[in-house]
Design an enzyme around this catalytic site. Sequence first.
Site, PDB file in Angstrom:
ATOM      1  N   LYS A  29     -35.197   7.677  -9.025  1.00  0.00           N
ATOM      2  CA  LYS A  29     -35.401   6.549  -9.932  1.00  0.00           C
ATOM      3  C   LYS A  29     -34.255   6.390 -10.933  1.00  0.00           C
ATOM      4  O   LYS A  29     -33.871   5.260 -11.254  1.00  0.00           O
ATOM      5  CB  LYS A  29     -36.729   6.680 -10.663  1.00  0.00           C
ATOM      6  N   THR A  30     -33.699   7.505 -11.420  1.00  0.00           N
ATOM      7  CA  THR A  30     -32.585   7.394 -12.367  1.00  0.00           C
ATOM      8  C   THR A  30     -31.375   6.758 -11.686  1.00  0.00           C
ATOM      9  O   THR A  30     -30.678   5.932 -12.280  1.00  0.00           O
ATOM     10  CB  THR A  30     -32.216   8.782 -12.922  1.00  0.00           C
ATOM     11  N   ASP A 213     -37.786   3.222 -18.601  1.00  0.00           N
ATOM     12  CA  ASP A 213     -38.005   4.354 -17.701  1.00  0.00           C
ATOM     13  C   ASP A 213     -39.331   5.037 -18.048  1.00  0.00           C
ATOM     14  O   ASP A 213     -39.801   4.953 -19.191  1.00  0.00           O
ATOM     15  CB  ASP A 213     -36.839   5.340 -17.839  1.00  0.00           C
ATOM     16  N   GLU A 214     -39.926   5.742 -17.081  1.00  0.00           N
ATOM     17  CA  GLU A 214     -41.193   6.467 -17.289  1.00  0.00           C
ATOM     18  C   GLU A 214     -42.249   5.560 -17.914  1.00  0.00           C
ATOM     19  O   GLU A 214     -42.943   5.928 -18.868  1.00  0.00           O
ATOM     20  CB  GLU A 214     -40.962   7.706 -18.175  1.00  0.00           C
ATOM     21  N   GLN A 244     -47.872  10.231 -12.020  1.00  0.00           N
ATOM     22  CA  GLN A 244     -47.337  11.214 -12.958  1.00  0.00           C
ATOM     23  C   GLN A 244     -47.674  10.867 -14.403  1.00  0.00           C
ATOM     24  O   GLN A 244     -46.997  11.317 -15.324  1.00  0.00           O
ATOM     25  CB  GLN A 244     -45.820  11.341 -12.788  1.00  0.00           C
ATOM     26  N   ARG A 621     -42.451  19.861  -8.432  1.00  0.00           N
ATOM     27  CA  ARG A 621     -41.271  20.459  -9.091  1.00  0.00           C
ATOM     28  C   ARG A 621     -40.517  21.351  -8.108  1.00  0.00           C
ATOM     29  O   ARG A 621     -39.339  21.647  -8.322  1.00  0.00           O
ATOM     30  CB  ARG A 621     -41.681  21.319 -10.289  1.00  0.00           C
TER      31      ARG A 621
END
Length: 768
Positions: A29-30, A213-214, A244, A621
């Site tokens: 996504k970044t 973002d997020e 998330q 993770r």
Amino acid sequence: MSGLNPEQRAAVEHGDGPLLVLAGAGTGKTRVLVHRIARLLDSGVAPWEILAVTFTNKAAREMRERLVALCGSAVQQMWIGNFHSTCARLLRRWGAAIGLPRDFLIFDDDDQAKILNSILKECGFENELSARTVAARLDYAKNRGLDPITANTGPGGDTYQRELEQIIPRYRERLAREKAVDFGDLILKVNELCRDPEAGPRLTTRYRHVLVDEFQDTNLVQYELVRHLSTATRNLTVVGDDDQSIYAWRGAEPRNLLDFDRDFPDVVEIKLEQNYRSTSTILDAANAVIGKNLDRRGKALWTEAGGGDPLEYLPCGDDRGEAETVARTLRGLVDDGACSPGDVCILYRTNAQSRPLEEQLRRFRFEPKVVGATAFFDRREVKDAIAYLRLLANPDADSAFERVVNVPPRGIGGVTLDKLREHASASGQGLLAAARAVAKGHGNLGPAPRKKLAAFVQLIDGLCAVRDGGASLAELLIQVVERSGYREYVESADGDGPDRMRNLAELVNVASDYDAEQPADGTATPTAPPDLDETLDDDAPRGLSGFLERIALVGAADGDDGRGETVTLMTIHMAKGLEFDTVFLCGMEDGLFPSLRPREEMDEQTALEEERRLAYVALTRAKRRLYITNARLRRVWGEIKQQTPSRFLDDIPPKCFAIAPRRRAEAPSFASRPPMMARRAARPAFDEHDQRTWDDDVPVFRADDDLRVEAGGVFAPGARVRHRSFGRGRVVAATGAGMLQRVTVEFPDLDPAQGSTKTIDARWLTQD
């Protein structure tokens, strides 16, 4: 663009209009955000017309660094930051419209707690409720845009209505007197600014594109802000993952993402599902767990990578045995060259779980680093030094005055401070001004306390002279430490004196780095053409004020993530956004993870769905290896409790495990077991020298005071094991299960002439 997959490319190339990018864990996504911004620049959007908002300074720095690599110096003219820093910048520029002085200070949680404690004492409520409760009420209300006095929800409900009616107004008055805002105020005041008849319309047209973002972590007031800033253009890009969303307890509202098309019915939705981080086995487990949630936008992660290693499930007898199993397993991985300590993260649901893990890791020659322990800027000596600076920046900062007036000790006690507060209140002054007046003979203090206060005022005046004499921030800090006597005070402390001095030295380094960033001539680089009258100098404080703002806006997630040559330990909440080659997920037990505690802000099903999202974050993770552990017995508040394996283990397909855990429905309940004495009578006899004991398949360890050996394991062919006498070995065959399992093990350290292959009970073995 050539390195983007089709979905990523579609998000990057989207033109005007609202865009929702559903980006699963590890889907890049970044990369999409950065390339989208670069694409906007290529299409003719000016850098200063772009606002990119993240949730941490760390994420903002990463985005800026990637953009510099793609776009060069144009990045200096963009607005990139987290919500709090972006709002601080907007308020520096336009806050005067709502009566906020340009040189306002930002109070962190510790500053807020000190003020609230002072107010509670003034009101006589210190024995009725705590500063922490009031702060939680403030936070709850401000994250939702509610009045903390009248909102009969959140911590305490309407139980403290009478007290809050007195506390909250005083708290607001105190902030106004010290020209300060707290974290919640930063966003609320920008929303107030957006409603201002003059500033509001300017803000709606200030940015041509807003990117967030997020987005799943936004609360209601943050969503209100970005929606206002994109009102004129409707060019709002939000990137997030509803799977998330794990911060409901601090006000995050997952419905902002789930119902985004309600406010933007013409939104273009793009799903990123190709994962570039984990193996397909790990993704299968994560998809299975999150797939049980009902309130979500459907998507499933997949990868072109192979299946990878199966998940390892390591059931243990008690919490100390769990910690030993983790440390022992990790020692074997590192010794075999499978990974290095810096590639490993140990995750847990609550901070309390870290202590036995730290203890056992050190025993197995590791140096664990706990992320989320006391952050650098929260350490006592650092806070003391910063309080001196705050008092130099704002003489009306009473909270800073109270923190340092007797640090190091100057004989200025509570009675003196109480009388000084009375004088300050009666004269309408701040505490420093009141102390100055008392030093000149005003007030009802005796000669001894008057003299001590006069010496403190003289100290502050001398430091102000250093500040005004052109000293750098680093030099000013050094003078604070030296002139105040703080160096001698710290160096004379028993035990931790050297560590505290090193922290102060590091703070000077931080100040020196900040000094180096400032333009030599005192001017600033413009962020837009002069005709827009928008320069960095207009909105970013410089010197001491800028340094204090930067420190205040550093959050827990902006610190070191623990990587290096040490094993990282952290809560799952802290791990969001990170990835590790090898992950140990500990404490997978009902009541611990998922936590089954009732929550005031959500019903049981909603709370369980958030816990499942937290499990999804934990599982994703891991890049290559994932170990899951739990304990049958765990000590809670000094009481030993019997635990049940986490219900989330049932969600994971058995094929994902090397040896699948027994389904909860198949496991016998404790109530169905025979009485303890009957079970003990049925145990096999042991050698006299071996003093281990256990309770059926629940291992209990009594090898010696330090070393404990786990019994009753289940081992498959190929498993690496360890025997107390024969050393390390490899299972070549196995029969039976649990306490009845017998395994054939090849021990390479044994003399082949004497027989290096042994068939023994599995209870004598531990996982290696």
